[in-house]
Design a protein around this motif. Structure first.
Motif, mmCIF file in Angstrom:
data_model
loop_
_atom_site.group_PDB
_atom_site.id
_atom_site.type_symbol
_atom_site.label_atom_id
_atom_site.label_comp_id
_atom_site.label_asym_id
_atom_site.label_seq_id
_atom_site.Cartn_x
_atom_site.Cartn_y
_atom_site.Cartn_z
ATOM 1 N N THR A 1 0.834 -1.194 0.000
ATOM 2 C CA THR A 1 0.000 0.000 0.000
ATOM 3 C C THR A 1 0.876 1.254 0.000
ATOM 4 N N THR A 2 0.257 2.393 -0.237
ATOM 5 C CA THR A 2 0.969 3.657 -0.188
ATOM 6 C C THR A 2 1.238 4.052 1.259
ATOM 7 N N LYS A 3 1.949 5.144 1.445
ATOM 8 C CA LYS A 3 2.383 5.546 2.777
ATOM 9 C C LYS A 3 1.223 5.721 3.740
ATOM 10 N N ARG A 4 0.114 6.285 3.291
ATOM 11 C CA ARG A 4 -1.033 6.538 4.158
ATOM 12 C C ARG A 4 -2.111 5.479 4.045
ATOM 13 N N ASN A 5 -1.794 4.377 3.370
ATOM 14 C CA ASN A 5 -2.776 3.295 3.205
ATOM 15 C C ASN A 5 -4.051 3.777 2.527
ATOM 16 N N LYS A 6 -3.909 4.725 1.614
ATOM 17 C CA LYS A 6 -5.085 5.278 0.943
ATOM 18 C C LYS A 6 -4.872 5.303 -0.563
ATOM 19 N N VAL A 7 -5.987 5.188 -1.290
ATOM 20 C CA VAL A 7 -5.972 5.334 -2.742
ATOM 21 C C VAL A 7 -6.319 6.785 -3.061
ATOM 22 N N ARG A 8 -5.545 7.409 -3.933
ATOM 23 C CA ARG A 8 -5.841 8.790 -4.307
ATOM 24 C C ARG A 8 -5.687 8.951 -5.821
ATOM 25 N N THR A 9 -6.307 9.967 -6.373
ATOM 26 C CA THR A 9 -6.178 10.265 -7.794
ATOM 27 C C THR A 9 -5.569 11.649 -7.961
ATOM 28 N N ILE A 10 -4.730 11.795 -8.961
ATOM 29 C CA ILE A 10 -4.127 13.094 -9.245
ATOM 30 C C ILE A 10 -4.242 13.385 -10.737
ATOM 31 N N ASP A 11 -4.532 14.606 -11.051
ATOM 32 C CA ASP A 11 -4.585 15.042 -12.451
ATOM 33 C C ASP A 11 -3.184 15.440 -12.892
ATOM 34 N N PHE A 12 -2.920 15.321 -14.186
ATOM 35 C CA PHE A 12 -1.612 15.742 -14.679
ATOM 36 C C PHE A 12 -1.753 16.617 -15.917
ATOM 37 N N CYS A 13 -0.695 17.342 -16.213
ATOM 38 C CA CYS A 13 -0.715 18.373 -17.255
ATOM 39 C C CYS A 13 -0.464 17.773 -18.642
ATOM 40 N N ASP A 14 -0.597 18.628 -19.652
ATOM 41 C CA ASP A 14 -0.418 18.201 -21.041
ATOM 42 C C ASP A 14 1.015 17.732 -21.308
ATOM 43 N N SER A 15 1.985 18.381 -20.654
ATOM 44 C CA SER A 15 3.396 18.011 -20.885
ATOM 45 C C SER A 15 3.634 16.549 -20.527
ATOM 46 N N LEU A 16 3.111 16.116 -19.377
ATOM 47 C CA LEU A 16 3.294 14.727 -18.976
ATOM 48 C C LEU A 16 2.459 13.801 -19.850
ATOM 49 N N ALA A 17 1.296 14.262 -20.306
ATOM 50 C CA ALA A 17 0.461 13.428 -21.175
ATOM 51 C C ALA A 17 1.216 13.065 -22.452
ATOM 52 N N VAL A 18 1.927 14.024 -23.028
ATOM 53 C CA VAL A 18 2.717 13.778 -24.235
ATOM 54 C C VAL A 18 3.832 12.770 -23.948
ATOM 55 N N ILE A 19 4.506 12.942 -22.810
ATOM 56 C CA ILE A 19 5.599 12.043 -22.422
ATOM 57 C C ILE A 19 5.090 10.610 -22.285
ATOM 58 N N LEU A 20 3.949 10.440 -21.603
ATOM 59 C CA LEU A 20 3.410 9.098 -21.356
ATOM 60 C C LEU A 20 2.913 8.433 -22.637
ATOM 61 N N LYS A 21 2.268 9.199 -23.502
ATOM 62 C CA LYS A 21 1.782 8.639 -24.770
ATOM 63 C C LYS A 21 2.945 8.175 -25.642
ATOM 64 N N ASN A 22 4.002 8.985 -25.701
ATOM 65 C CA ASN A 22 5.182 8.604 -26.491
ATOM 66 C C ASN A 22 5.845 7.358 -25.914
ATOM 67 N N GLU A 23 5.902 7.265 -24.575
ATOM 68 C CA GLU A 23 6.522 6.115 -23.940
ATOM 69 C C GLU A 23 5.725 4.838 -24.196
ATOM 70 N N LYS A 24 4.412 4.943 -24.160
ATOM 71 C CA LYS A 24 3.577 3.771 -24.401
ATOM 72 C C LYS A 24 3.770 3.246 -25.816
ATOM 73 N N GLN A 25 3.839 4.168 -26.771
ATOM 74 C CA GLN A 25 4.067 3.771 -28.163
ATOM 75 C C GLN A 25 5.454 3.165 -28.336
ATOM 76 N N ARG A 26 6.441 3.747 -27.666
ATOM 77 C CA ARG A 26 7.811 3.238 -27.758
ATOM 78 C C ARG A 26 7.902 1.811 -27.235
ATOM 79 N N GLN A 27 7.285 1.558 -26.093
ATOM 80 C CA GLN A 27 7.312 0.219 -25.504
ATOM 81 C C GLN A 27 6.634 -0.795 -26.422
ATOM 82 N N GLN A 28 5.500 -0.415 -26.984
ATOM 83 C CA GLN A 28 4.782 -1.337 -27.858
ATOM 84 C C GLN A 28 5.579 -1.684 -29.099
ATOM 85 N N SER A 29 6.237 -0.689 -29.706
ATOM 86 C CA SER A 29 7.003 -0.931 -30.932
ATOM 87 C C SER A 29 8.229 -1.789 -30.665
#
Length: 427
Positions: free
Chosen positions: A265-293
């Motif tokens: 579990t996490t440090k506080r034994n809780k599940v939480r959600t966090i929003d992220f910005c467009d910059s990280l969205a681009v990074i994650l999408k590129n990484e997912k495509q890279r891994q698949q290829s």
């Protein structure tokens, strides 16, 4: 029959009850409950039931003259360090401290022989490093104290092995830093707890050129403030790339006791959600495509977890197997976000090592570590005008004061501007 009550201190509820000790004297016992009044009332009720049920049954109790502190620690660990009461990380830390205590003469002393004076001397030797003992940090000292206090309270109640807790009279004395009152100009080291965006790019550019897998965890932490174990434990199913939010429900760590990587579990034994910005969205999408290829073209490792129950504690062990390897029936596959180039999961220890290596890139990175990114995230949001309560929720802090303290320590420039506000009075 014991009677009890609850009370609130700070943001947490505590329960207490009054009992008669072996001498007939009425004494009060108080224990930490939870942030919920209802849950704390249930904990009080259970404690009273256990005490009242066993109060007159002295024949089954172990005697303080028969049991060593080593044996007490083992009983306490097996009965008290259970899932749901503490995070896996805390349990692992406590078990590590128990192993350390078991290497000392204290472990083999009978409980009736252990006095407050002896415990005071024992802890003093750890703090100062005397009598052949190695000096330990203040943070590790808090763990030592928590384990010893917890074990002795457990011996008093519910086990009733002892009448009095010898730790109640012990005071932990921290070493005070020696200060040169004639020294040169001084600026607090806390001012270096964040990095600029320019330094962040310097780190990621360096790691990108080296094709080092630690780059992605650093990018994620910079834009989300996630802890190292949380980042390494992240799965693709936890990320919604369209709505741009992450669900944080687990953490990865290396168990030094069992010598294996685990998910918990996490440090506080809780599940939480966090929003992220467009910059990280681009990074994650590129990484997912890279891994698949990459993985479509070459053989690689796949990652699995195995559920293990041991000493009434549940563990989730992490393993990596080649695609061609036979997969045991009890293994469940996972799709980690942070992977090495061969498909194996990226571990927190490996990322930490790489964070130390980037310190040579710039003088302002001499104290850089992964947690610096969490402080930087906090500082960047609050400096940009984010609501402190929102930042607290994003970080998963239990108290907003923790969030604000990070900001206060990090922003030397803002403090200097505040100090100069009085100059405007004379204008």
């Amino acid at each position: 029959m014991a009677k009890g009550s609850i009370r609130k201190k700070g943001g947490k509820w505590y329960y207490r009850f009054y009992v008669r000790d072996e001498s007939g004297k009425t004494v009060q016992k108080e224990y930490a409950g939870s942030t919920s009044r209802c849950e704390t009332e249930k904990m009080l009720k259970k404690a009273l039931e256990e005490y009242n049920a066993g109060y007159s049954d002295k024949s089954t109790s172990q005697k303080a003259s028969d049991i060593t502190f080593r044996e007490l620690l083992e009983i306490w660990a097996n009965e008290s360090l259970k899932p749901g009461t503490l995070s896996n990380g805390t349990v692992m830390s406590y078990l590590g401290v128990i192993n350390r205590i078991n290497e000392t003469p204290l472990a083999d002393m009978k409980l009736e022989e252990i006095t407050s004076d002896y415990l005071q001397h024992f802890l003093n030797s750890l703090t100062k490093g005397g009598d052949g003992s190695q000096k330990i940090s203040q943070g590790y000292m808090r763990l030592f104290t928590a384990v010893i206090r917890g074990a002795f309270r457990f011996a008093v109640f519910p086990k009733k092995i002892l009448i009095n807790d010898p730790m109640q009279y012990v005071k932990v004395r921290n070493n005070k830093e020696k200060i040169n009152i004639f020294g040169s100009v001084y600026r607090s080291e806390n001012d270096s707890r964040t990095i600029s965006h320019k330094l962040y790019l310097k780190i990621t550019d360096y790691l990108t050129v080296k094709e080092n897998p630690a780059c992605l965890p650093i990018q994620i932490a910079y834009y989300t403030g996630m802890r190292l174990g949380e980042v390494c434990g992240l799965l693709w199913q936890d990320i919604d790339l369209e709505e741009q939010y992450i669900t944080i429900r687990r953490s990865m760590r290396y168990n030094n006791i069992r010598h294996i990587t685990e998910l918990g579990t996490t440090k506080r034994n809780k599940v939480r959600t966090i929003d992220f910005c467009d910059s990280l969205a681009v990074i994650l999408k590129n990484e997912k495509q890279r891994q698949q290829s990459i993985f479509e073209k070459t053989e690689h490792y796949r990652n699995y977890y195995k559920r293990v129950n041991e000493n009434n504690r549940e563990h989730f062990e992490v393993y990596s197997l080649k695609e061609s390897d036979e997969v045991p029936e009890e293994y469940c596959e996972m799709s980690f976000v942070c992977l090495r180039n061969d498909g194996k999961y990226e571990s927190p220890d490996t990322v930490s090592i790489m964070c130390r290596s980037v310190r040579k890139l710039d003088d302002d990175l001499k104290d850089f570590h992964f947690h610096t990114l969490r402080h930087t995230y906090t500082n960047n949001l609050l400096s940009a005008g984010a609501d402190p309560k929102d930042v607290q929720e994003l970080l998963g802090h239990s108290d907003i004061s923790t969030t604000m303290n990070i900001y206060a320590h990090s922003n030397a420039k803002k403090r200097r501007s505040s100090a100069r506000l009085l100059d405007r009075i004379s204008e």
